[in-house]
Design a protein around this motif. Structure first.
Motif, PDB file in Angstrom:
ATOM      1  N   ALA A 130       0.871  -1.178   0.000  1.00 59.32           N
ATOM      2  CA  ALA A 130       0.000   0.000   0.000  1.00 59.32           C
ATOM      3  C   ALA A 130       0.911   1.232   0.000  1.00 59.32           C
ATOM      4  O   ALA A 130       2.119   1.114  -0.218  1.00 59.32           O
ATOM      5  CB  ALA A 130      -0.901  -0.024   1.229  1.00 59.32           C
ATOM      6  N   GLY A 131       0.323   2.395   0.228  1.00 58.72           N
ATOM      7  CA  GLY A 131       1.163   3.583   0.314  1.00 58.72           C
ATOM      8  C   GLY A 131       0.403   4.849  -0.019  1.00 58.72           C
ATOM      9  O   GLY A 131      -0.754   4.791  -0.433  1.00 58.72           O
ATOM     10  N   PHE A 132       1.074   5.966   0.178  1.00 59.82           N
ATOM     11  CA  PHE A 132       0.401   7.257   0.025  1.00 59.82           C
ATOM     12  C   PHE A 132       1.412   8.347  -0.272  1.00 59.82           C
ATOM     13  O   PHE A 132       2.621   8.173  -0.092  1.00 59.82           O
ATOM     14  CB  PHE A 132      -0.385   7.584   1.302  1.00 59.82           C
ATOM     15  CG  PHE A 132       0.433   7.561   2.568  1.00 59.82           C
ATOM     16  CD1 PHE A 132       1.037   8.707   3.052  1.00 59.82           C
ATOM     17  CD2 PHE A 132       0.620   6.366   3.274  1.00 59.82           C
ATOM     18  CE1 PHE A 132       1.805   8.685   4.210  1.00 59.82           C
ATOM     19  CE2 PHE A 132       1.405   6.340   4.440  1.00 59.82           C
ATOM     20  CZ  PHE A 132       1.982   7.497   4.901  1.00 59.82           C
ATOM     21  N   MET A 133       0.890   9.463  -0.755  1.00 58.15           N
ATOM     22  CA  MET A 133       1.732  10.638  -0.991  1.00 58.15           C
ATOM     23  C   MET A 133       1.750  11.482   0.284  1.00 58.15           C
ATOM     24  O   MET A 133       0.763  11.567   1.004  1.00 58.15           O
ATOM     25  CB  MET A 133       1.169  11.465  -2.139  1.00 58.15           C
ATOM     26  CG  MET A 133       1.304  10.770  -3.481  1.00 58.15           C
ATOM     27  SD  MET A 133       0.597  11.747  -4.821  1.00 58.15           S
ATOM     28  CE  MET A 133      -1.139  11.558  -4.480  1.00 58.15           C
ATOM     29  N   VAL A 134       2.877  12.128   0.510  1.00 60.70           N
ATOM     30  CA  VAL A 134       3.024  13.010   1.668  1.00 60.70           C
ATOM     31  C   VAL A 134       2.933  14.454   1.177  1.00 60.70           C
ATOM     32  O   VAL A 134       3.656  14.825   0.243  1.00 60.70           O
ATOM     33  CB  VAL A 134       4.374  12.771   2.373  1.00 60.70           C
ATOM     34  CG1 VAL A 134       4.533  13.724   3.553  1.00 60.70           C
ATOM     35  CG2 VAL A 134       4.492  11.320   2.811  1.00 60.70           C
ATOM     36  N   GLY A 135       2.052  15.221   1.791  1.00 60.50           N
ATOM     37  CA  GLY A 135       1.908  16.619   1.373  1.00 60.50           C
ATOM     38  C   GLY A 135       1.041  16.785   0.148  1.00 60.50           C
ATOM     39  O   GLY A 135       1.159  17.782  -0.575  1.00 60.50           O
TER      40      GLY A 135
END
Ligand code: 5AD
Ligand code: FES
Length: 346
Positions: free
Chosen positions: A200-205
């Protein structure tokens, strides 16, 4: 609340409450971040020693039927240069990669209808036939339960599908109405159930993101228990409506890498290209904050610059062999070494 005690708790119990995570993300000082960094680095070293795993990234198509608002390859960007590799071209990237020591190939691409189950399964089977000692990772978006079953049966080992943001209202601000954060999260659970080592994962900012959203991202990971997690700073792309938003911060991205390492000691955590794009030593800093994977690009040089999900992406002019040399030197300088093992989750 006190950040040093939250960090100590993360280190020993691998958990924190939503309130603690929000407090940490909002209030961490430079000295506290250094404590956090050391704890994360120690945790990663206890599991992986000084080994850094490499994954050969093959960007198989810049064609995408989706319209994510942040992404340069969104369907409605008429300036994006579209290409698609043939199965033969993909196999020849793997051949080159194998000779360079890669034992994981990541086939990543937009949601391109050409890559039906039949086509992808054919490529996966051929890679596994030629290189039975290699892992195949797919990163081809939301394909649905039946497709995932077929790809797994064809021999794919791992699947990356960032959840992007765990907050459904935030997800809706980053995506068109046709996409659903709930469906994306559901598919991640299906991937795990199917047998994939799942990322999984995500963008920061990313635009409109709050500390509360990031805490929810961390709690989502705790629930999903993925084997991998890809995070990197949001970087604006000039042909998207988010062109004028600022990029995600280096410090916040490093803080999140370190927290993820403490919450998931054995997770496979890349120092991403996006992190290397916003700072010349971004990937090294990522490793020093608990990352243990790098993913050099094996895509054909003539298409590199066209897989432009954000602006100013690094390594678009460098052969895979050059990136491996460059990365080997970079990781050695900080006391690590690149290894050629498959690097499965244990
Ligand atoms: N900045 C940073 N990361 C991005 N991604 C897509 N667009 C951007 C951007 N502008 C990330 C998303 C996606 C992955 C392939 O790249 O998280 O899942
Ligand atoms: Fe690509 Fe350094 S990693 S040139």
């Amino acid at each position: 609340m006190n950040n040093l005690s939250i960090i100590e708790q993360l280190k020993t119990t691998h958990t924190a409450t939503r309130e603690q995570l929000i407090f940490l993300l909002k209030n961490i000082t430079g000295a506290e971040r250094e404590e956090l960094r050391q704890a994360a680095q120690q945790t990663a070293q206890a599991v992986f020693g000084n080994k850094i795993y490499i994954r050969g990234l093959v960007e198989i198509s810049s064609i995408c039927k989706r319209d994510c608002r942040y992404c340069g390859l969104r369907r409605s960007n008429p300036n994006a240069v579209r290409y698609r590799l043939t199965p033969e071209q993909i196999l020849s990237c793997c051949e080159k990669g194998y000779a360079l020591g890669f034992r994981t190939f990541v086939l990543q691409g937009g949601e391109d209808g050409f890559f039906s189950d039949e086509v992808v399964c054919g490529v996966v089977r051929e890679i596994k036939r030629r290189y039975p000692d290699c892992a195949v990772t797919l990163s081809l978006g939301e394909r649905g339960d039946e497709s995932f079953r077929r790809l797994y049966a064809a021999g794919a080992d791992r699947y990356l599908l960032r959840h992007e943001t765990a907050d459904l209202a935030h997800y809706a601000k980053l995506h068109p109405d046709s996409m659903s954060g709930a469906e994306r999260q559901r598919q991640l659970f299906v991937l795990k159930q199917t047998g994939f080592q799942t990322g999984a994962g995500f963008m920061v900012g990313s635009p409109y993101q709050t500390a509360e959203n990031l805490a929810d991202d961390l709690l989502f990971l705790k629930k999903l228990q993925p084997q991998m997690c890809g995070i990197g700073p949001f970087i604006p792309h000039k042909d998207t409506e988010f062109r004028d938003f600022s990029q995600g911060s280096l410090e916040l991205t490093l803080t999140l890498l370190a927290v993820i390492r403490l919450m998931h000691p054995r997770i496979l955590l890349p120092a991403t290209t996006a992190l290397g794009t916003i700072h010349p030593q971004g990937r090294e800093l990522g490793i020093l904050h608990g990352a243990n994977v790098v993913m050099p690009n094996l895509s054909p040089l003539e298409h590199r610059k066209d897989y432009a999900i954000y602006d100013n992406k690094i390594c678009t002019g460098d052969e895979a062999a050059e990136c491996i040399r460059c990365l080997s030197v970079r990781v050695q300088r900080i006391g690590y070494k690149i290894v050629t093992e498959r690097g499965d989750y244990h």
